[in-house]
Design an enzyme around this catalytic site. Sequence first.
Site, PDB file in Angstrom:
ATOM      1  N   GLN A  84      73.121   7.857  14.777  1.00  0.00           N
ATOM      2  CA  GLN A  84      72.956   9.260  14.402  1.00  0.00           C
ATOM      3  C   GLN A  84      71.481   9.644  14.299  1.00  0.00           C
ATOM      4  O   GLN A  84      71.099  10.762  14.614  1.00  0.00           O
ATOM      5  CB  GLN A  84      73.647   9.529  13.058  1.00  0.00           C
ATOM      6  CG  GLN A  84      75.151   9.401  13.101  1.00  0.00           C
ATOM      7  CD  GLN A  84      75.763   9.550  11.725  1.00  0.00           C
ATOM      8  OE1 GLN A  84      75.155  10.127  10.825  1.00  0.00           O
ATOM      9  NE2 GLN A  84      76.963   9.016  11.541  1.00  0.00           N
ATOM     10  N   CYS A  85      70.644   8.697  13.852  1.00  0.00           N
ATOM     11  CA  CYS A  85      69.223   8.972  13.720  1.00  0.00           C
ATOM     12  C   CYS A  85      68.509   8.690  15.047  1.00  0.00           C
ATOM     13  O   CYS A  85      68.984   7.905  15.870  1.00  0.00           O
ATOM     14  CB  CYS A  85      68.604   8.107  12.623  1.00  0.00           C
ATOM     15  SG  CYS A  85      69.286   8.425  10.984  1.00  0.00           S
ATOM     16  N   THR A  86      67.366   9.343  15.226  1.00  0.00           N
ATOM     17  CA  THR A  86      66.562   9.108  16.423  1.00  0.00           C
ATOM     18  C   THR A  86      65.740   7.851  16.184  1.00  0.00           C
ATOM     19  O   THR A  86      64.650   7.903  15.613  1.00  0.00           O
ATOM     20  CB  THR A  86      65.642  10.302  16.716  1.00  0.00           C
ATOM     21  OG1 THR A  86      66.435  11.485  16.798  1.00  0.00           O
ATOM     22  CG2 THR A  86      64.907  10.113  18.025  1.00  0.00           C
TER      23      THR A  86
END
Length: 698
Positions: A562-564
């Site tokens: 979900q996070c970059t």
Amino acid sequence: MSEGNASAIPLQFAPFGSALDAGFWHKLTQNKLEVYKLDDQPRPIHGFYYNGDAPGLPCRMSLEFNAFDENYKSPPRCCLSYGTLHNMNTMEAFKESDKKALIDSAAQKIWEDITSGAAVQNPSLLTRFLLLTFADLKKYYYYYWFAFPALCYHDNITLATEPVTIKTAFTEKQISSLQQSYDTLCEGGQQVGFFLVKREGDEVTVGNLRDWDTFFGSQRKVTVGFCDPCTLDKHPGWPLRNLLALVAYKWSDRIDELEILCFRDRVREGVRDSSHSLLLQVNMAAVQSQTECPKCVGWEKNQKGKLGPRMVNLSASMDPARLAESAVDLNLKLMRWRLLPSLDLDKISSCRCLLLGSGTLGCNVARCLLGWGVRTITLVDNSKVSFSNPVRQSLFEFEDCVQGGKPKAEAAAEKLKRIFPGVNATGVTLSIPMPGHPVGTSEEAVSQTREDVQKLEELLDSHDAVFLLMDTRESRWLPTVMAASKRKLVINAALGFDTYMVCRHGLKRPLSDQAEGGSSADTAPMHSTMGRVIPGHMLGCYFCNDVVAPGNSTRDRTLDQQCTVTRPGISMVAAAMAVELLVSVLQHPDGGQASADTTGKDDHFSADYTSPLGLVPHQLRGFLSRFHTVLPASIRFNRCTACSELVIQKYESDGFDFLLEAFNSPSSYLEDLTGLTQLHLETQDAEIWELSDDEDMM
């Protein structure tokens, strides 16, 4: 002319001092950056002096912002002076300049003006000056040294009697007549700094130096006047020195007695007063036989009373915002001195940039745009600054995270203004509707989505270039569709863990070009698209290499997905590449229509396809694990779910209804619309037939 005697009084002159307005230095700075650059050739400038100062003020030569004007006019009631500017490129050149040669050269010009008669026709040439300067434009320190060349008479000039004021030598009627006659002489033109004077009863007549013969006739007792900028009671100002040299050379054999009128014309509380003007009875020998230029003096003393340059520091007195603006442009303007004379900085500074995404990429892109002098930057985001952001996102700090966090877009815009107050930075909190993320059918949800779509359309309309810097693929779909329809330049940047992709979307030709015979489908000749060059309007967008419609890429993902999650430095590389790509496009003669090369060979550096900054590629794909970058190019896909004619026409005809359908429907809606569904079926059929053929062969 009478010679001096033992009781003669030495004649001493009050030297000029310099008075430079701050506007002069601002104009010099502008000329240095944009006109002179590395050219240190002498330049003509202009100054003026005034003969109406209050008592106690020094005799001074003034220069203002318009001193560089070709058609210069001095202020009212001020006398014109011609000057020469020697602006050095380095402090060393300033220090090592041959001061004697400079002032001797200026003196030679004055002497030539005297011997040729030019000074008789234009007496302002007698007050020539020179200005030696060095401008340290990083610190806004200006070093300068004035010289007011005065020819040294071969024998001492003396006074027969003590100077007297015309208040004691003239009647009130004569003073009034002098003022009226002088005003008449100056009507319709420049203030006359040197003139002839004749008294006949109560009438005083004033004439031009060029009219000496007719004005004086056979008269051998003459009066010559000059506008005297000095305010001392017993001494005349500096302009008299060269006037005496002119009189001695041209007319000394016709003079038995020489009287000098030091004309001082002061206005105080609305009352004009010239009674403090001086009269001098001068003893002077003739110099007509002299052919060589006399020696010369005239370098100005510094604040310590010694011969040496002066320095003015404008960094403290300038408005900080203006100082910052000048400093920001300095490095860019220096590029044009040697490296890029054709660089068009106005195209860059006037480009209004819209940044969709104010995170890692958005912050770095904004900072890089500032470096290129872009003045209008709008940032868009819908999230708030979290505690993990400041270390990776360069426009945020810890204070932005507390109390729930500030809105990212507004916080980033605020930081840009703190970095450079001259930027027009705006933050907009906005959620961009996306395919695969249903908005629902309730009246409230539809109304909010309509407002978001309308706001995004307004933002695109008011900007020239759009950066797509969001976290997800599907969030880029709506601005891609809108930008394609509105013919806006789009730069896209996306990150992987150790990879990045930067590309410019193909820019459709203007509708006016299509109306003149172009195809509405923007198709390109087969030989141009199948060869090494793809025309700018045929380049693909971010979605053109996909055969599926964008969907919800955040569904069923773990935290690391979900996070970059990327290598920290890669966003800075990608952001820099995105901005440099935009600048290269802006500098290309074809702008967003610039063609792209499809080869990887060095011969693609052709003048036909480059901007002054070099190549203008379609895509840049970087691989940090190998520290390698490739420059692929691809043609527009006629079934693209974002930029194909089918999608654009549907958007332009159905507007929000089409978009709402795309948001709420499964991805198959866009695939059915563009023909991707049919393409998938045809591909499956081809695979089945290929399998059948293989079985038959066995």
